[in-house]
Design a protein around this motif. Structure first.
Motif, PDB file in Angstrom:
ATOM      1  N   ALA A  88       0.982  -1.117  -0.112  1.00 42.73           N
ATOM      2  CA  ALA A  88       0.048   0.020   0.021  1.00 42.73           C
ATOM      3  C   ALA A  88       0.968   1.289   0.049  1.00 42.73           C
ATOM      4  N   VAL A  89       1.925   1.128   0.968  1.00 47.64           N
ATOM      5  CA  VAL A  89       3.027   2.497   0.740  1.00 47.64           C
ATOM      6  C   VAL A  89       3.338   2.596  -0.458  1.00 47.64           C
ATOM      7  N   ASP A 102      11.518   9.957   2.275  1.00 43.53           N
ATOM      8  CA  ASP A 102      10.997  10.899   3.143  1.00 43.53           C
ATOM      9  C   ASP A 102      11.011  10.729   4.369  1.00 43.53           C
ATOM     10  N   LYS A 103      11.245  11.723   5.334  1.00 45.69           N
ATOM     11  CA  LYS A 103      11.328  11.624   6.759  1.00 45.69           C
ATOM     12  C   LYS A 103       9.920  11.285   7.390  1.00 45.69           C
ATOM     13  N   VAL A 104       9.825  10.411   8.053  1.00 42.50           N
ATOM     14  CA  VAL A 104       8.633  10.005   8.939  1.00 42.50           C
ATOM     15  C   VAL A 104       7.922  11.150   9.493  1.00 42.50           C
ATOM     16  N   ARG A 105       8.689  11.953  10.009  1.00 38.12           N
ATOM     17  CA  ARG A 105       8.172  13.298  10.630  1.00 38.12           C
ATOM     18  C   ARG A 105       7.206  14.101   9.609  1.00 38.12           C
ATOM     19  N   LYS A 106       7.723  13.902   8.419  1.00 38.76           N
ATOM     20  CA  LYS A 106       6.875  14.756   7.459  1.00 38.76           C
ATOM     21  C   LYS A 106       5.085  14.648   7.422  1.00 38.76           C
ATOM     22  N   PHE A 107       5.022  13.145   7.920  1.00 36.24           N
ATOM     23  CA  PHE A 107       3.636  12.899   7.811  1.00 36.24           C
ATOM     24  C   PHE A 107       3.139  12.813   9.218  1.00 36.24           C
ATOM     25  N   ILE A 108       4.059  12.490  10.269  1.00 34.05           N
ATOM     26  CA  ILE A 108       3.520  12.317  11.700  1.00 34.05           C
ATOM     27  C   ILE A 108       4.613  13.330  12.377  1.00 34.05           C
ATOM     28  N   GLU A 180      -0.021   4.358   9.825  1.00 32.52           N
ATOM     29  CA  GLU A 180      -0.436   5.652  10.199  1.00 32.52           C
ATOM     30  C   GLU A 180      -0.078   6.761   9.045  1.00 32.52           C
ATOM     31  N   VAL A 181       0.964   6.423   8.508  1.00 27.30           N
ATOM     32  CA  VAL A 181       1.287   7.162   7.397  1.00 27.30           C
ATOM     33  C   VAL A 181       0.308   7.086   6.184  1.00 27.30           C
ATOM     34  N   ILE A 185      -2.163  10.244   4.916  1.00 24.58           N
ATOM     35  CA  ILE A 185      -2.184  10.665   3.408  1.00 24.58           C
ATOM     36  C   ILE A 185      -3.481  10.428   2.889  1.00 24.58           C
ATOM     37  N   THR A 186      -4.180   9.270   3.126  1.00 26.30           N
ATOM     38  CA  THR A 186      -5.310   9.075   2.393  1.00 26.30           C
ATOM     39  C   THR A 186      -6.807   9.589   2.921  1.00 26.30           C
TER      40      THR A 186
END
Length: 383
Positions: A88-89, A102-108, A180-181, A185-186
């Motif tokens: 899915a990612v 991409d850094k995880v912190r960008k999304f969380i 969680e990402v 996003i979705t």
């Protein structure tokens, strides 16, 4: 014709490209394991090119019952969940929603702490993030029937075991973050996204990340088809276990998938067919190739022995030289797949367009002896 443009079940193992005598031997050994109660139940099949064996089902639906394993039994497959969440990612990558670096912190944004700013999505997918496998209070969270949000809170506070990209340590919590990402996003829960973008297109009608409420409703609840797992001692006196509704319905992105051998074979066929199966396109050929290639080779700070001896794709375990556990000893260097702690295994080999699925109800950690022995016999049966 592509190798898995279709998937035709056959009663004759020779049609599938297997030695009938060796295939019969596998069934005899599996039946003996069930008769001796070494394994309560087991279901398995193999595929090659566009053919597959019929599903073999042996043993009991419940651990302490004489009721035979149901012909439509569903299994909790534990960590086989991980590469499917990884798929899915990768779909979101193809859609331009993210990049592997991409850094995880960008999304969380709340994912903070020493060293965490450098953790990328690639690190999560390859178990090289430095995150722990489970949280220190994992048992307490499960015992309290905590929602996934509580696990996310814990991961955001957890300390790293090592600097990201400098080692490999299996980390279920990295895949919790990936779920969680996907949601951020979705705007869909990970379970809903998987259903809409993978399971429904592939017609995996008996597959779900976490059993939905309607599986427990009606005169014949679908949840009754879930094969009971023999529980380890750590779960016997706990307020949670693999067989109860809390865990079956939680939808843990690291281990909450429920599915059947038939459904999982459709996913395997899609991967061997470079992302396409029947009318569904799940991934591009380019993405499948990258996902099943050793990602550790590009990590400049990764020790050479890790890159060579414990390679990982994007969510997929690759062949580990000199390591028999779960996967056995006879895979080609191109084989990829995953195992599950509840006693499950999925492997695919593009070298000869074959796959194997073993779903049982006897936990196999940490060495997967029954899975490995059966896989050796499966591989040896290929002509």
């Amino acid at each position: 014709m592509p190798p898995f443009a279709e998937l035709k079940p056959s009663q004759d193992p020779a049609v599938v490209g297997l030695c009938p005598e060796r295939w019969t031997g596998i069934s005899k050994q599996a039946a003996a394991w069930c008769a001796a109660d070494a394994i309560p139940a087991i279901s398995y099949l193999m595929g090659k090119e566009s053919n597959a064996t019929e599903v073999v089902r042996l043993g009991r639906q419940q651990v302490n019952s004489d009721k035979p394993l149901a012909t439509d039994s569903i299994f909790l497959v534990a960590s086989i969940t991980k590469p499917i969440v990884g798929t899915a990612v990768l779909q979101l990558l193809e859609q331009g929603e993210l990049m592997l670096n991409d850094k995880v912190r960008k999304f969380i944004p709340e994912f903070k702490g020493t060293g965490k700013n450098s953790i990328t999505l690639r690190h999560l997918l390859t178990h090289s993030s430095g995150l722990p496998d489970m949280l220190p209070n994992d048992f307490d969270l499960r015992n309290a029937h905590a929602p996934l949000s509580r696990f996310i809170e814990g991961i955001c506070q957890a300390d790293l075991l090592f600097t990201p990209g400098e080692s490999v340590s299996y980390q279920s919590m990295g895949f919790c973050l990936l779920g969680e990402v996907i949601q951020r996003i979705t705007s869909l829960p990970c379970a809903d996204y998987l259903h809409q973008s993978i399971f429904a297109p592939l017609q995996m009608h008996d597959t779900a990340l976490g059993a939905p409420d309607n599986w427990y409703e009606g005169d014949k609840p679908k949840a009754n088809r879930i094969a009971e797992i023999r529980l380890p001692e750590t779960q016997l006196a706990a307020n949670w276990n693999w067989n109860e509704k809390y865990w079956q319905s939680l939808g843990a992105p690291w281990g909450g998938l429920l599915t059947t051998p038939e459904d999982l074979s459709r996913f395997a066929a899609m991967m061997l067919n470079e992302g396409h199966f029947e009318d569904a396109t799940i991934l591009s050929p380019a993405t499948v190739r990258v996902a099943t290639t050793n990602q550790l080779n590009a990590m400049i700070d990764m020790p050479e022995k890790e890159r060579r001896c414990r390679p990982w794709g994007l969510g997929w375990k690759l062949t580990w030289p000199g390591y028999s556990a779960h996967f056995g000893d006879l895979h080609s260097p191109n084989t990829f797949g995953h195992w599950g702690s509840t006693g499950t295994l999925l492997w695919m080999d593009p070298e000869n367009n074959s796959f194997g699925i073993i779903l049982c109800t006897e936990p196999q950690e940490p060495h997967g002896p029954y899975l490995a022995r059966m896989t050796n016999r499966m591989r040896a049966s290929i002509r």
